[in-house]
Design a protein around this motif. Structure first.
Motif, PDB file in Angstrom:
ATOM      1  N   UNK A  56       0.793  -1.053  -0.303  1.00 48.78           N
ATOM      2  CA  UNK A  56       0.243   0.029  -0.002  1.00 48.78           C
ATOM      3  C   UNK A  56       0.655   1.478  -0.053  1.00 48.78           C
ATOM      4  N   UNK A  57       1.794   0.861  -0.019  1.00 47.23           N
ATOM      5  CA  UNK A  57       3.359   2.323   0.156  1.00 47.23           C
ATOM      6  C   UNK A  57       3.263   3.125   1.162  1.00 47.23           C
ATOM      7  N   UNK A  58       2.705   2.589   2.295  1.00 47.08           N
ATOM      8  CA  UNK A  58       1.671   3.315   3.953  1.00 47.08           C
ATOM      9  C   UNK A  58       2.984   3.032   4.966  1.00 47.08           C
ATOM     10  N   UNK A  59       3.471   3.520   5.675  1.00 48.26           N
ATOM     11  CA  UNK A  59       3.713   2.876   7.399  1.00 48.26           C
ATOM     12  C   UNK A  59       3.352   4.298   8.150  1.00 48.26           C
ATOM     13  N   UNK A  60       3.741   3.909   9.190  1.00 50.39           N
ATOM     14  CA  UNK A  60       3.424   4.261  10.017  1.00 50.39           C
ATOM     15  C   UNK A  60       1.933   4.484  10.685  1.00 50.39           C
ATOM     16  N   UNK A  77       0.400   2.484  17.967  1.00 49.55           N
ATOM     17  CA  UNK A  77       1.951   2.368  16.672  1.00 49.55           C
ATOM     18  C   UNK A  77       1.808   0.443  16.866  1.00 49.55           C
ATOM     19  N   UNK A  78       2.295   0.805  15.092  1.00 49.10           N
ATOM     20  CA  UNK A  78       1.697  -0.320  14.200  1.00 49.10           C
ATOM     21  C   UNK A  78       2.862  -1.433  15.215  1.00 49.10           C
ATOM     22  N   UNK A  79       2.608  -3.380  15.625  1.00 47.98           N
ATOM     23  CA  UNK A  79       3.420  -3.732  15.282  1.00 47.98           C
ATOM     24  C   UNK A  79       3.630  -4.824  14.130  1.00 47.98           C
ATOM     25  N   UNK A  80       4.312  -5.975  13.954  1.00 50.84           N
ATOM     26  CA  UNK A  80       4.604  -6.025  13.088  1.00 50.84           C
ATOM     27  C   UNK A  80       5.204  -7.487  13.019  1.00 50.84           C
ATOM     28  N   UNK A  81       4.553  -8.791  12.924  1.00 48.56           N
ATOM     29  CA  UNK A  81       5.366 -10.183  13.008  1.00 48.56           C
ATOM     30  C   UNK A  81       4.936 -11.061  12.126  1.00 48.56           C
ATOM     31  N   UNK A  82       4.862 -11.025  11.178  1.00 50.14           N
ATOM     32  CA  UNK A  82       4.649 -11.572   9.427  1.00 50.14           C
ATOM     33  C   UNK A  82       2.818 -11.380   9.828  1.00 50.14           C
ATOM     34  N   UNK A  83       2.762 -12.808   9.592  1.00 52.38           N
ATOM     35  CA  UNK A  83       1.409 -13.309   9.869  1.00 52.38           C
ATOM     36  C   UNK A  83       0.818 -13.938  10.439  1.00 52.38           C
ATOM     37  N   UNK A  84       1.473 -13.380  11.845  1.00 49.65           N
ATOM     38  CA  UNK A  84       1.635 -13.314  12.955  1.00 49.65           C
ATOM     39  C   UNK A  84       0.424 -11.704  13.594  1.00 49.65           C
ATOM     40  N   UNK A  85       1.122 -10.504  13.235  1.00 48.09           N
ATOM     41  CA  UNK A  85       1.053  -9.208  14.012  1.00 48.09           C
ATOM     42  C   UNK A  85      -0.266  -8.874  14.367  1.00 48.09           C
ATOM     43  N   UNK A  86      -1.537  -8.786  14.011  1.00 49.61           N
ATOM     44  CA  UNK A  86      -2.659  -9.495  14.316  1.00 49.61           C
ATOM     45  C   UNK A  86      -2.301  -9.827  16.309  1.00 49.61           C
TER      46      UNK A  86
END
Length: 383
Positions: A56-60, A77-86
């Protein structure tokens, strides 16, 4: 640490939402959860997402969604853990509320995957694997799972058609979920005739991606007056090697074993006490491995549970009661939140024809990568 409960839930239908932007999809789920909770404001926002910078070209995304839903000046804040991000975002919010640092949190899992061509999304998904030793060697994410499935069939003597009940069960349950992507029953014959993706994984072994968002509002348990009260009994996370070939045993999800073991201890339950299990069936092989690592089946016997109809709504271990990743759909960074929302629906008794009778304890397990990051949560209904 104080007890935390779920006050409100919300979700969107999973599909190809060409008419909606990333912010609108996430916002729809967030507003629904806030409305269900009866709140207009929370102390903090946690967003689970994997692909927004690449697709999507969108961070933050923390600030991105705080701005959209009107949570100005609040922590986000955004949390990233691949498919486990949710589930990772949910766990971060849970710890913040449980610690007493904040009094309320909104958690949104969101993904919009249709903004790029399929090949670009496939390349983006591959970033969950080891870039040096897996991706650079030309293997895709589905290819990694196919190798694991082939080895599993060889080691334990199963045929490909033996995995069909996992997909059949998921599709049957999704028929009653208005938010599911696929509303189509399937048979063993249709499963076997399905197009091959990466042998032995065919199209009906694999979950469809899509656009979607699911959200929750969590607060200290004492703030909730309505019944049933849905408590978070356990939250645990564990990791394994990011590359499958680096594992001592590539057919055992060590991170699922560790996180589920901790979760059982935290909640004071055993696998036999779990009334509903929303597992991460991105591929049918992962369903079998999750059941085994989480203590519901012996090594190499997860497939038997499905063949014996023990994973159905009336079975010993009801799984994927709203369609799972396989038929509800797998908008990767949102999947963990869909699983948790669906467990809440079961514990509230809101699942209609796929309601598990007397469900009081539910478990959700969200996987990032090929078992590299696994989060397990246990929720309990309290009358």
């Amino acid at each position: 640490m104080r007890k935390v409960a779920i006050l409100g839930i919300g979700q969107t239908k999973i599909g190809e939402h060409w008419e909606k932007s990333l912010r609108e999809i996430g916002g729809d789920a967030a507003f629904a959860a806030m409305q269900d909770a009866g709140l207009e404001k929370v102390d903090a926002l946690f967003v689970g997402n994997m692909l927004s910078p690449l697709v999507n070209g969108q961070n933050q995304l923390g600030t991105f969604f705080a701005d959209w839903v009107g949570l100005w000046k609040q922590e986000a804040v955004k949390i990233e853990a691949a498919c486990g991000s949710g589930a990772a975002a949910f766990r971060a919010a849970l710890m913040a509320v449980a610690s007493g640092d904040i009094e309320s949190a909104l958690v949104v899992g969101v993904e919009k995957m249709t903004d790029k061509a399929g090949r670009d999304v496939t390349a983006a998904l591959a970033t969950a694997a080891d870039a040096d030793y897996e991706v650079d060697q030309g293997i895709s994410f589905v290819g990694i799972n196919a190798l694991v499935m082939r080895r599993y069939m060889h080691e334990f003597g199963w045929k490909h058609e033996d995995f069909a009940p996992f997909s059949i069960n998921a599709h049957a349950n999704a028929m009653h979920n208005p938010n599911a992507r696929l509303h189509e029953k399937i048979s063993v014959e249709k499963f076997e005739r399905s197009s091959m993706v990466a042998t032995p994984i065919n199209l009906l072994d694999a979950s469809p991606t899509g656009d979607g968002a699911a959200a929750m509002v969590i607060v200290p348990a004492e703030r909730i007056l309505r019944k049933p009260r849905i408590l978070v009994s356990a939250s645990a996370a564990a990791t394994d090697t990011i590359a499958v070939h680096s594992r001592k045993d590539p057919l055992f999800l060590q991170a699922a074993y560790q996180s589920s073991k901790r979760a059982y201890e935290m909640a004071g339950v055993t696998p036999g006490d779990i009334n509903v299990f929303e597992l991460h069936d991105a591929f049918s092989i992962m369903a079998a491995l999750s059941l085994e690592a989480s203590g519901f089946a012996e090594r190499g016997r997860g497939v038997r549970l499905a063949l014996d109809n023990e994973i159905s709504i009336q079975g010993r271990v009801p799984v994927c009661t709203r369609g799972g990743l396989k038929a509800r759909g797998h908008p990767v960074g949102a999947t963990g939140m869909y699983q948790l929302v669906e467990v809440v629906q079961q514990l509230r008794g809101e699942c209609g024809p796929t309601q598990v009778d007397g469900a009081k304890i539910g478990m959700a397990q969200n996987i990032g990568g090929s078992g590299a990051t696994i989060l397990t949560h246990i929720l309990r209904s309290e009358s």
